[in-house]
Design an enzyme around this catalytic site. Sequence first.
Site, PDB file in Angstrom:
ATOM      1  N   GLY A   1       5.679  -4.260   3.006  1.00  0.00           N
ATOM      2  CA  GLY A   1       5.340  -4.170   4.426  1.00  0.00           C
ATOM      3  C   GLY A   1       4.014  -4.868   4.614  1.00  0.00           C
ATOM      4  CG  HIS A   2       3.304  -8.188   3.255  1.00  0.00           C
ATOM      5  ND1 HIS A   2       3.586  -9.293   2.495  1.00  0.00           N
ATOM      6  CD2 HIS A   2       3.307  -7.145   2.392  1.00  0.00           C
ATOM      7  CE1 HIS A   2       3.751  -8.927   1.222  1.00  0.00           C
ATOM      8  NE2 HIS A   2       3.598  -7.623   1.156  1.00  0.00           N
TER       9      HIS A   2
ATOM     10  CG  ASP B   1     -13.219  -2.532   8.268  1.00  0.00           C
ATOM     11  OD1 ASP B   1     -12.742  -3.277   7.386  1.00  0.00           O
ATOM     12  OD2 ASP B   1     -12.512  -1.846   9.033  1.00  0.00           O
TER      13      ASP B   1
ATOM     14  CE  LYS C   1       0.958  -7.239  -1.374  1.00  0.00           C
ATOM     15  NZ  LYS C   1       0.449  -5.873  -1.310  1.00  0.00           N
ATOM     16  N   GLY C   2      -0.807  -9.408   3.405  1.00  0.00           N
ATOM     17  CA  GLY C   2      -0.248 -10.097   4.581  1.00  0.00           C
ATOM     18  C   GLY C   2      -1.341 -10.764   5.395  1.00  0.00           C
TER      19      GLY C   2
ATOM     20  CG  ASP D   1       0.631  -0.631   1.199  1.00  0.00           C
ATOM     21  OD1 ASP D   1       1.439  -1.501   1.565  1.00  0.00           O
ATOM     22  OD2 ASP D   1       0.970   0.523   0.886  1.00  0.00           O
TER      23      ASP D   1
ATOM     24  CD  GLN E   1       6.811  -4.829  -3.956  1.00  0.00           C
ATOM     25  OE1 GLN E   1       7.222  -5.783  -4.583  1.00  0.00           O
ATOM     26  NE2 GLN E   1       7.189  -4.612  -2.710  1.00  0.00           N
TER      27      GLN E   1
HETATM   28  P1  GDP Z   1      -0.112  -5.558   2.370  1.00  0.00           P
HETATM   29  O1  GDP Z   1       1.134  -4.805   2.025  1.00  0.00           O
HETATM   30  O2  GDP Z   1      -0.949  -5.841   1.174  1.00  0.00           O
HETATM   31  O3  GDP Z   1       0.137  -6.778   3.205  1.00  0.00           O
HETATM   32  O4  GDP Z   1      -0.980  -4.564   3.265  1.00  0.00           O
HETATM   33  P2  GDP Z   1      -0.441  -3.702   4.510  1.00  0.00           P
HETATM   34  O5  GDP Z   1      -0.275  -4.610   5.665  1.00  0.00           O
HETATM   35  O6  GDP Z   1       0.692  -2.836   4.112  1.00  0.00           O
HETATM   36  O7  GDP Z   1      -1.665  -2.702   4.697  1.00  0.00           O
HETATM   37  C1  GDP Z   1      -2.942  -3.156   5.006  1.00  0.00           C
HETATM   38  C2  GDP Z   1      -3.351  -2.571   6.372  1.00  0.00           C
HETATM   39  O8  GDP Z   1      -4.731  -2.737   6.551  1.00  0.00           O
HETATM   40  C3  GDP Z   1      -2.685  -3.275   7.541  1.00  0.00           C
HETATM   41  O9  GDP Z   1      -2.489  -2.367   8.582  1.00  0.00           O
HETATM   42  C4  GDP Z   1      -3.715  -4.332   7.932  1.00  0.00           C
HETATM   43  O10 GDP Z   1      -3.647  -4.677   9.314  1.00  0.00           O
HETATM   44  C5  GDP Z   1      -4.996  -3.598   7.655  1.00  0.00           C
HETATM   45  N1  GDP Z   1      -6.119  -4.444   7.221  1.00  0.00           N
HETATM   46  C6  GDP Z   1      -6.086  -5.585   6.488  1.00  0.00           C
HETATM   47  N2  GDP Z   1      -7.350  -6.008   6.237  1.00  0.00           N
HETATM   48  C7  GDP Z   1      -8.169  -5.101   6.810  1.00  0.00           C
HETATM   49  C8  GDP Z   1      -9.594  -4.960   6.876  1.00  0.00           C
HETATM   50  O11 GDP Z   1     -10.357  -5.746   6.324  1.00  0.00           O
HETATM   51  N3  GDP Z   1     -10.081  -3.876   7.557  1.00  0.00           N
HETATM   52  C9  GDP Z   1      -9.282  -2.965   8.153  1.00  0.00           C
HETATM   53  N4  GDP Z   1      -9.835  -1.939   8.788  1.00  0.00           N
HETATM   54  N5  GDP Z   1      -7.933  -3.068   8.100  1.00  0.00           N
HETATM   55  C10 GDP Z   1      -7.396  -4.113   7.436  1.00  0.00           C
HETATM   56  P1  IMO Z   2       3.488  -4.077  -0.230  1.00  0.00           P
HETATM   57  O1  IMO Z   2       4.014  -5.460  -0.482  1.00  0.00           O
HETATM   58  C1  IMO Z   2       2.900  -0.010  -1.685  1.00  0.00           C
HETATM   59  C2  IMO Z   2       6.014   1.663  -4.237  1.00  0.00           C
HETATM   60  C3  IMO Z   2       6.826   2.810  -3.693  1.00  0.00           C
HETATM   61  C4  IMO Z   2       7.122   3.570  -4.987  1.00  0.00           C
HETATM   62  C5  IMO Z   2       7.318   2.435  -5.995  1.00  0.00           C
HETATM   63  C6  IMO Z   2       8.780   2.085  -6.238  1.00  0.00           C
HETATM   64  O2  IMO Z   2       3.509  -3.673   1.196  1.00  0.00           O
HETATM   65  O3  IMO Z   2       2.152  -3.899  -0.872  1.00  0.00           O
HETATM   66  P2  IMO Z   2      10.564   0.725  -4.835  1.00  0.00           P
HETATM   67  O4  IMO Z   2      11.160   1.010  -3.489  1.00  0.00           O
HETATM   68  O5  IMO Z   2       9.874  -0.592  -4.934  1.00  0.00           O
HETATM   69  O6  IMO Z   2      11.522   0.940  -5.968  1.00  0.00           O
HETATM   70  O7  IMO Z   2       9.443   1.868  -5.013  1.00  0.00           O
HETATM   71  O8  IMO Z   2       6.650   1.320  -5.470  1.00  0.00           O
HETATM   72  N1  IMO Z   2       5.994   0.444  -3.390  1.00  0.00           N
HETATM   73  C7  IMO Z   2       4.943   0.064  -2.670  1.00  0.00           C
HETATM   74  N2  IMO Z   2       3.754   0.666  -2.452  1.00  0.00           N
HETATM   75  N3  IMO Z   2       3.140  -1.225  -1.147  1.00  0.00           N
HETATM   76  C8  IMO Z   2       4.303  -1.853  -1.355  1.00  0.00           C
HETATM   77  O9  IMO Z   2       4.547  -3.110  -0.954  1.00  0.00           O
HETATM   78  C9  IMO Z   2       5.299  -1.189  -2.127  1.00  0.00           C
HETATM   79  N4  IMO Z   2       6.550  -1.500  -2.509  1.00  0.00           N
HETATM   80  C10 IMO Z   2       6.966  -0.501  -3.297  1.00  0.00           C
HETATM   81  O10 IMO Z   2       6.097   3.588  -2.777  1.00  0.00           O
HETATM   82  O11 IMO Z   2       5.983   4.289  -5.376  1.00  0.00           O
HETATM   83 MG    MG Z   3       2.158  -3.080   2.599  1.00  0.00          MG
END
Ligand code: GDP
Ligand code: IMO
Ligand code: MG
Length: 430
Positions: A40-41, A333, A16-17, A13, A224
Site C-alpha cells: 500500500g503506497h 516531522d 517508499k511510495g 510502510d 514491503q
Molecule cells: P510505503 O508502503 O512505504 O509506500 O508507505 P505507506 O504509504 O504505506 O505509509 C507511509 C505513510 O506516511 C503514508 O501515509 C505517507 O503519506 C506518509 N508519509 C510519507 N512520508 C512522510 C513524512 O515525511 N512525514 C509524514 N508525516 N508522513 C509521511
Molecule cells: P508496503 O509495500 C507492511 C506484512 C503483513 C504480514 C506479513 C505477511 O506497503 O510497505 P503477506 O500478506 O505479504 O503474506 O503478509 O507481511 N506486509 C506488510 N507490512 N507493509 C507492506 O507493504 C506489507 N506487505 C506485507 O502485515 O505481517
Molecule cells: Mg505501505
Amino acid sequence: MANVVVVGAQWGDEGKGKIVDWLSERADVIARFQGGHNAGHTLVIGEKVFKLSLLPSGIVRDGKLAVIGNGVVLDPWSLFAEIDKLTAQGVNISADRLMIAENTPLILPLHQDLDKLREEAAGKAKIGTTGRGIGPAYEDKVGRRTIRVADLADEETLDARLDRLLAHHDALRKGLGAEPINRAELKAKLLEVAPQLLPYARPVWKIMAEARKSGKRILFEGAQGSLLDIDFGTYPYVTSSTTMSGAAASGTGMGPGAVDFVLGIVKAYTTRVGEGPFPTELDDDDGQRLGERGHEFGTVTGRKRRCGWFDAVLVRQTCAISGVNGIALTKLDVLDGFDKLKICVGYEIDGVTYDYLPTAAALQARVKPIYEEMDGWHESTAGARSWADLPAAAIKYVRRVEELIDCPVAMLSTSPERDDTILVTDPFAD
Ligand code: GDP
Ligand code: IMO
Ligand code: MG
C-alpha cells in the site's frame, strides 16, 4: 545513466511510495519487481491522494513507462479495480504506458481462500498476513503449477495448467475442510479477464534491455521491507518474496549490473503490521504518540501499526544486506515535540551484547534493546524543504542515525506531501 532501486529498510510502510513518486520525475521507466497487492503506497500531491497497491507509483506522472515485472504476483481483478480507481482520479492508463511481464504468475481467488484458511487454522500462531493470497501464489510459482499471464492466451494451455493446479489445491482444501474448486467457474472467470489483461502483456526483459541500451533511467520500486524478506526477515513472520535490492534484477529480467544506486527508505522511528518480533516496540504513551502523529494505520488492511523507537541495529543490518548506498529518512516531522528520543544501538540477550539480530527465534524472543537517549526538539520540522529549516537537535538526530547505520542520508522527508522533501545527494547522478 544511473538506475536506482528503492527498497524498504524496515518492516514496510517506510514511505517508499512518496519517495518513488518524487524520484520518478527524473526517471523514464518505473518498475515493480516483487510482492503484489499486499503493498500500500500512498502519494499526496496537493489536494490529491493516490493509494497504489500493484501499479508502480510512476503511473501518476504522464509520459513515464510503468512496468510490472515477473517477480510480482498479480491479481488481475484487483489490478483492474485499481486501474478504474486511478482512472476516476484522472490518471491516464493504457497499454502503451503500462506493461506487464508475460511470465508473471497470477493470484487467483483460491490463493486468497488458502491464505485465510491457513491463518484461521493457525490461531495464535498466525502470521498476520494481508489476506491477499501472496504466500500461496508464490508457493504455486515455485511448485511449478501456477498460471502465468501468457497462459491466458491459449485455452488448451490454460486447461492443462488448471488440471495441475487444482489437483494440488483440491487435496489441500480437503485437508482444511473446504469445498473443492469449481473448475468451470474459475476457468470462465479467467477467460473473461484474459482479453482485458493480455493487451498489457509484454516480454518485459526485452523492453528493459532496450530501455537500458538507449540510456533510459530506470527506477525500481520495492514493496514491503527488508525485515519482511523471505530469507533475511524475521521468519516466519515475513512476506513470501525477496524484498532485498538484488530482486530488482531477477524480478524484471536484467543482470545485476543494471543497478547503480540502492536507496533504502527508512522511517525515523519503527513500525510493523502483523505478528512477529519487534525489539523496540513501545506499549506506552510514547508508542501511542508515534502512532497518532504518524497516522500509523495500514493502507491495505486498515490495521493499527505497532510503533517503537528507531532501531539502528536492524537498519544497519538491512542496509548491509541490500547494499544500500544512501537512505531516504522519512517522517522526521513525527518526532517533533518529544522531550527525549531513544535509538536502539545494540541488543542484550542473556547477558551477552549483540550488534546484530541473531536468526534463532528463541534468541530473538529474549532480545532487550540497549538505548541511547538524545534530546528531542520542540520546533516544527513539518514541511521543511532544506537543511537550514531544521532545528539543530533534529540535524543531530539525523547525523547520529547516519553514523549508527553506517550509511549516508541522501534524502529527507518532512510530510506526506510530494514536495516536502530535501535532496542531499541525487541517487540518479552518474
Ligand atoms: P510505503 O508502503 O512505504 O509506500 O508507505 P505507506 O504509504 O504505506 O505509509 C507511509 C505513510 O506516511 C503514508 O501515509 C505517507 O503519506 C506518509 N508519509 C510519507 N512520508 C512522510 C513524512 O515525511 N512525514 C509524514 N508525516 N508522513 C509521511
Ligand atoms: P508496503 O509495500 C507492511 C506484512 C503483513 C504480514 C506479513 C505477511 O506497503 O510497505 P503477506 O500478506 O505479504 O503474506 O503478509 O507481511 N506486509 C506488510 N507490512 N507493509 C507492506 O507493504 C506489507 N506487505 C506485507 O502485515 O505481517
Ligand atoms: Mg505501505
